[in-house]
Structures are given as C-alpha cells and as structure tokens.
Design a protein around this motif. Structure first.
Motif, short mmCIF file in Angstrom:
data_model
loop_
_atom_site.label_atom_id
_atom_site.label_comp_id
_atom_site.label_asym_id
_atom_site.label_seq_id
_atom_site.Cartn_x
_atom_site.Cartn_y
_atom_site.Cartn_z
N ASP A 76 0.87 -1.17 0.00
CA ASP A 76 0.00 0.00 0.00
C ASP A 76 0.91 1.22 0.00
O ASP A 76 1.49 1.58 1.03
CB ASP A 76 -0.91 0.00 1.23
CG ASP A 76 -1.88 1.18 1.25
OD1 ASP A 76 -1.77 2.06 0.37
OD2 ASP A 76 -2.74 1.22 2.16
N HIS A 79 -0.86 5.81 2.38
CA HIS A 79 -1.74 5.53 3.51
C HIS A 79 -1.53 6.62 4.57
O HIS A 79 -0.42 7.14 4.73
CB HIS A 79 -1.41 4.15 4.10
CG HIS A 79 -2.03 3.88 5.43
ND1 HIS A 79 -3.37 3.68 5.59
CD2 HIS A 79 -1.50 3.79 6.68
CE1 HIS A 79 -3.64 3.47 6.88
NE2 HIS A 79 -2.52 3.53 7.55
N HIS A 121 -4.47 -4.32 6.95
CA HIS A 121 -3.45 -4.49 5.93
C HIS A 121 -2.96 -5.94 5.85
O HIS A 121 -2.96 -6.56 4.78
CB HIS A 121 -2.27 -3.56 6.21
CG HIS A 121 -2.44 -2.17 5.66
ND1 HIS A 121 -2.37 -1.04 6.45
CD2 HIS A 121 -2.68 -1.73 4.40
CE1 HIS A 121 -2.55 0.03 5.69
NE2 HIS A 121 -2.74 -0.36 4.45
N VAL A 126 -1.10 -7.31 2.65
CA VAL A 126 -0.17 -6.18 2.55
C VAL A 126 1.00 -6.42 3.50
O VAL A 126 0.80 -6.71 4.69
CB VAL A 126 -0.87 -4.86 2.87
CG1 VAL A 126 0.15 -3.72 2.98
CG2 VAL A 126 -1.90 -4.53 1.81
N VAL A 129 3.89 -0.65 3.82
CA VAL A 129 2.99 0.50 3.78
C VAL A 129 3.81 1.78 3.72
O VAL A 129 4.81 1.92 4.44
CB VAL A 129 2.09 0.54 5.03
CG1 VAL A 129 1.24 1.81 5.05
CG2 VAL A 129 1.20 -0.69 5.11
N ASN A 320 -4.51 6.13 -6.49
CA ASN A 320 -5.39 5.93 -5.34
C ASN A 320 -6.84 5.90 -5.81
O ASN A 320 -7.58 6.88 -5.69
CB ASN A 320 -5.17 7.04 -4.31
CG ASN A 320 -3.72 7.16 -3.90
OD1 ASN A 320 -3.10 6.19 -3.49
ND2 ASN A 320 -3.16 8.35 -4.03
N GLY A 347 -2.24 2.75 -4.02
CA GLY A 347 -2.44 3.15 -2.63
C GLY A 347 -3.91 3.18 -2.29
O GLY A 347 -4.76 3.42 -3.16
N ILE A 348 -4.22 2.93 -1.03
CA ILE A 348 -5.61 2.93 -0.59
C ILE A 348 -5.98 4.26 0.07
O ILE A 348 -7.15 4.59 0.22
CB ILE A 348 -5.88 1.75 0.36
CG1 ILE A 348 -5.49 0.43 -0.32
CG2 ILE A 348 -7.34 1.69 0.78
CD1 ILE A 348 -5.66 -0.80 0.55
N ARG A 357 -8.86 -1.26 4.62
CA ARG A 357 -7.62 -1.34 3.86
C ARG A 357 -7.51 -2.74 3.26
O ARG A 357 -6.87 -3.62 3.81
CB ARG A 357 -6.42 -1.05 4.77
CG ARG A 357 -5.97 0.39 4.77
CD ARG A 357 -7.01 1.41 5.15
NE ARG A 357 -7.59 1.22 6.44
CZ ARG A 357 -7.85 2.20 7.30
NH1 ARG A 357 -7.57 3.45 7.00
NH2 ARG A 357 -8.42 1.96 8.45
N MET A 359 -6.30 -4.49 0.02
CA MET A 359 -5.57 -4.33 -1.24
C MET A 359 -6.04 -5.32 -2.30
O MET A 359 -5.95 -5.04 -3.50
CB MET A 359 -4.07 -4.46 -1.01
CG MET A 359 -3.23 -4.19 -2.23
SD MET A 359 -3.53 -2.59 -3.03
CE MET A 359 -2.66 -1.49 -1.93
N GLU A 362 -8.79 -3.52 -3.83
CA GLU A 362 -8.30 -2.34 -4.56
C GLU A 362 -7.75 -2.75 -5.92
O GLU A 362 -7.97 -2.06 -6.93
CB GLU A 362 -7.22 -1.64 -3.74
CG GLU A 362 -6.88 -0.24 -4.23
CD GLU A 362 -7.95 0.78 -3.94
OE1 GLU A 362 -7.84 1.90 -4.48
OE2 GLU A 362 -8.90 0.48 -3.18
N ALA A 389 0.89 -3.58 -7.60
CA ALA A 389 0.66 -3.84 -6.19
C ALA A 389 1.84 -4.50 -5.49
O ALA A 389 1.82 -4.68 -4.28
CB ALA A 389 -0.58 -4.72 -6.01
#
Length: 521
Positions: A76, A79, A121, A126, A129, A320, A347-348, A357, A359, A362, A389
C-alpha cells in the motif's frame, strides 16, 4: 504476545501449487508450479521444486501446502490513518472541503490508530505500507514522539513501513495566502481562525533540526529492515517553493525519497495554472524537484506534456482509485501512464470502498475502473495490476529491489492464499492464476502473511499483537468525552466551510477531450 520485529525469523519453507514470482518486461507473470521457497534469516534463500527443497531441509517448518497460491507481499504505497474519516465523523466530501471538516475528529492514540489499519493491511496480504503522517501543529520537536509511536506499532505487528511526516507552510485553508483569506472573513471569524492557524506555523529549519535529525538518529541508515524514512511536503498547493527546494536538499543529504500529492483535484490543476502559468508538473521540473526518488500521489489531472516530464524524470505515480472515487476527484489516466512506461503503484489512502484497507479489492477496482467502451479499447491486464501492487509499490516507497518479487536474496515478504476456496466450486484450469487472484481473491482467502521471514498473520488473526485487546483499548479511548478544544475546532469548521466553498465559486473546470470516454449524452 511479543513484538514481531524483536523476535528472530526461524527458517521456514513456504509451499504452493502456484508460486507467482513477479512480472517480466513483457508483462508476463513468472511462475513456478508445485514449488517451494526456503526462507532463512528473513531472506529468500532458494526457490525450486517442492520435493527437492523439502528433501534437503527435512526439519524446517512448512507453511502452505500443495493447494496454496503464493504471491509476493502486496504494497500500500499511500496511507495516512487507522480510524477512517467516516468513523471519526466526516463524510466523503471534495478534498477542498473535507480537510477542514475533519478538524472535528477525535484524537486517537497514534500507536493504537496505526494498529487498527495494520490489522486490515496484513489480513489482505499487505506486507509494506507508505505511512504519510498527518499534519500536526507545532512544536516540531513533538513530532518525533508521535512518529515513533506509529513506527512502534508497525514493528510490533511485523508490518514493513516507509514513514514520512507530512508538512506544509502555506495556504492552510484554501488555495490562497492564509492572511488574505482570513481578512476576507466576517470580523467575528477572523480572530478565531487566526488563533487556530497560529500553532501550525513553523520555521523550515526546525523541521530538519527538531524532527528530521532525531528521526535519522533513531531509524535512519537502514538500521531496521522493516523501516524506511521518507519526506512528504503535502502537496503543491500547501508547499512553498522554499519548502520544496529544502525537501530536495534533505532528500539528497539523508538519502531519502519523497512522496508528494500532485494534481489530485480539478481545483489543484486550476491553481497551478493561476500560480505558475503552467502545470504543477512543469513547475516541479523547472525547479529541479522531480527524479527517480520521487513518488507522485494521485496524478489525476495530468496532461500529455506532464506525462512526458514524469517519464523523463523517472518518477513513480501512486494511483489511489478508491480515494479519488470517494472524494469526487476523478479517474487518473492510468492506462496512459502505463502506455508511456511510467511506473504506477497502488495506494488505498484514507480508506478503500469498503472503508477499510483491502488491497485485494483495490486491485480488482483498478482492473475494472480503467475499462472503456469499444471492441478495440485497451484495458489493464491482471499481470500489470499485479506488478503495480508488488514490485512497483516496493520501489515507490523506498524498498527498491529488496521486496516486491519472490527471488533469492530478497527479503522474505509473501502471502499464502487458499487456492481451492478461490476457485470453488469450479474455475477453468487454463485460467491464469494471476487472473484468478485479481478477479476472485478476498481477505477470507488469506491463510498467512509473511514479512521478513516471520509469520505475522495466520488463519484470520495477527500473530504478535492481540487484536481484540487493541480494539477494546481503542473503544475505551474513543468513549472519553470530547475535550472542549475539539468541540471548538468542530464549531469553527462548521463556521468556515461556507466561506471555503464560496472561495472556489467560478473556478473553471478543465475543458478539452478526456483521457477516457466512459459515456455520453
């Protein structure tokens, strides 16, 4: 439970039906079938057939099995906070209003706050970060303590972090000099507003002496494989050229990268034209700010010339998607960035579409968001999104070639997913595993998250921090009565918002052809 970063990484073998190692230069996923990964001292020592690695290491603990999908840890790359703005009382609003509305938010202890999002995360795979610490009032000398608490939370959880404390030195309310805007307010609001702004002023020299040097002494020079320090002037609108130039000097002096929010909204695009007579990217190039050590967050409103400059400089873009949708900022032209060879990370931001959060979700959003009508239209492939990612995310937050791919010598960051559950009750065997990952993987399929060779999340629970006790502590902290100062900030926010909204009346929205044609009328 003991903090993950302070416990040794025992040797492990990670086994899977599919090992997705990374993406090659032709956008093809490199994979190993029925393979295993030997991890020693936090690094990947060997990748090969399961039978061979197991035979040579019969006593090493095995994670995963012949039905698992194993991928590099997800990143990520943008954040900010743990408790989301919705949880803290601010609805989704355009950025120019949203930041002021958030003044009413209750204070969350930074250690607990970082853990709240950290749990989410690691549950979605994830492993690293970019934490962009929220702007805070002076004194600057207090900032290292807050930053240290955030970093301590990540280390206890075992989550890798690239930490930057966001700063600004102008235009704290609207895209105009603070005093000019305050003078335009009704007399009854002026003194209250000046009093609120006063603690947010600091000398640029203080940032280096009172924040940066103490942080470097404590965390710099790669003393901890889980921690990197970065710089983050918040954006072009709230950062003077003096701050931007200082930031470039600090980056060179201390060997740090820079994350800068850029051209996030239509109003920011217009502001750059008014302030510089050119785009924000063109101005950054003119003052020598851009370079491969810079990640540009959002990049929603960039033109073709901007993209040429970004590509030539070697900058990364951090896309994002959820944030841009929630705050009505627009859809970044990611397919154009990719077509030009500009590296794009994901990015979230404050929160994803589920106000969390995630991913895995996302990535799926990015896959579907950048699809336009037409039989010949170009769409992002699962392999391209997988790279965003993982490997590009690692580069975008300062971990370079240490993580982001599964390869001998790299740090052992990886995720073990439940392949049978993902493909149940049937998925065509010829479907590439990266396509199944992007289209079907959910947090419920994450069986384990490994960071620096340590298992930090397994079978639905973090391994080194008590999630239930932490969330109970958060609930207790948030149940305390709001202090008078917070109530006063909320009242001032309510009073100022109509004037902030009125400031942008008449600002033109960009005209001309769109990068994407999504519909018509």
């Amino acid at each position: 439970m003991t903090g993950a970063a302070d416990s040794p990484a025992a040797p492990i073998i990670v086994r899977g039906r599919h090992l997705l190692l990374g993406v090659d230069a032709q956008d093809r996923v490199e994979a190993v079938r029925d393979g295993a990964i030997l991890c020693i001292d936090g690094k990947i020592a060997q990748i090969g057939p399961w039978e061979e690695i197991r035979a040579a290491n019969p006593d090493v603990t095995v994670l995963g099995d012949g039905d698992a999908l194993v991928i590099p840890g997800l990143v990520d790359a943008h954040h900010h906070i743990g408790m989301t703005p919705i949880q803290l009382g601010s609805p989704d609003l355009p950025l120019e209003l949203w930041l002021t509305h958030q003044w009413r938010a209750r204070a969350v202890p930074p250690y607990l706050d970082a853990l709240v999002s950290g749990f989410e995360h690691v549950a979605s795979g994830v492993t690293a970060v970019q934490h962009l610490g929220r702007m805070r009032p002076a004194p600057v000398s207090a900032w290292p303590d807050e930053a240290g608490e955030v970093i301590r939370a990540y280390r206890d959880l075992g989550l890798r972090v690239s930490y930057a404390f966001c700063n600004r030195d102008q235009n704290r309310l609207v895209y105009e000099d603070d005093e000019i805007f305050v003078d335009s307010l009704p007399e009854a609001l002026r003194d209250r507003t000046r009093a609120h702004l006063a603690p947010h002023h600091f000398r640029l020299e203080e940032f280096e002496s009172d924040y940066l040097k103490p942080m470097v002494d404590r965390f710099g020079a790669a003393r901890d494989p889980l921690v990197r320090l970065w710089l983050a002037p918040i954006n072009m609108e709230r950062a003077s050229d003096a701050l931007l130039r200082k930031t470039s000097q600090w980056a060179a002096t201390y060997g740090m990268g820079i994350h800068l929010h850029l051209s996030e909204t239509v109003y920011q695009k217009e502001y750059a034209t008014r302030r510089f007579g050119k785009s924000a990217v063109a101005h950054l190039a003119e003052i020598g700010f851009l370079g491969p050590h810079v990640t540009l967050g959002h990049g929603t409103w960039c033109d073709a010339h901007d993209m040429d400059l970004i590509h030539a400089s070697g900058c990364c873009i951090c896309h994002n998607a959820s944030s841009n949708l929630r705050l009505r900022s627009g859809i970044a032209p990611v397919t154009e960035y990719v077509a030009r060879g500009i590296p794009v990370a994901l990015g979230i931001d404050e929160a994803g579409l589920n106000d969390d959060r995630d991913m895995l979700q996302e990535m799926r959003l990015v896959k579907h968001l950048h699809c336009v009508p037409g039989l010949e239209a170009t769409a992002l492939t699962p392999a391209q999104i997988f790279r965003m990612a993982t490997e590009t995310g690692a580069r975008a937050i300062g971990f370079g070639d240490e993580i982001g791919r599964l390869a001998p010598g790299r740090r052992a960051d990886m995720v073990v997913l439940d392949w049978p559950a993902m493909t149940h009750p049937f998925t065509e065997p010829a479907m590439p595993p990266e396509a199944v990952l992007i289209h079907r993987a959910k947090t419920e399929h994450v069986r384990a998250t490994v960071i620096d060779g340590r298992i930090v999340y397994r079978d639905g629970s973090p391994c080194h921090v008590d999630r239930a006790a932490t969330l109970s502590a958060v609930a207790e902290a948030m149940a305390a009565p709001q202090p008078d100062s917070a109530i006063a900030r909320g009242d001032l926010s309510d009073a100022l918002l109509p004037y902030i909204r009125a400031f942008y009346d008449g600002w033109p929205l960009p005209e001309g052809p769109a990068w994407y044609v999504l519909n018509g009328r």
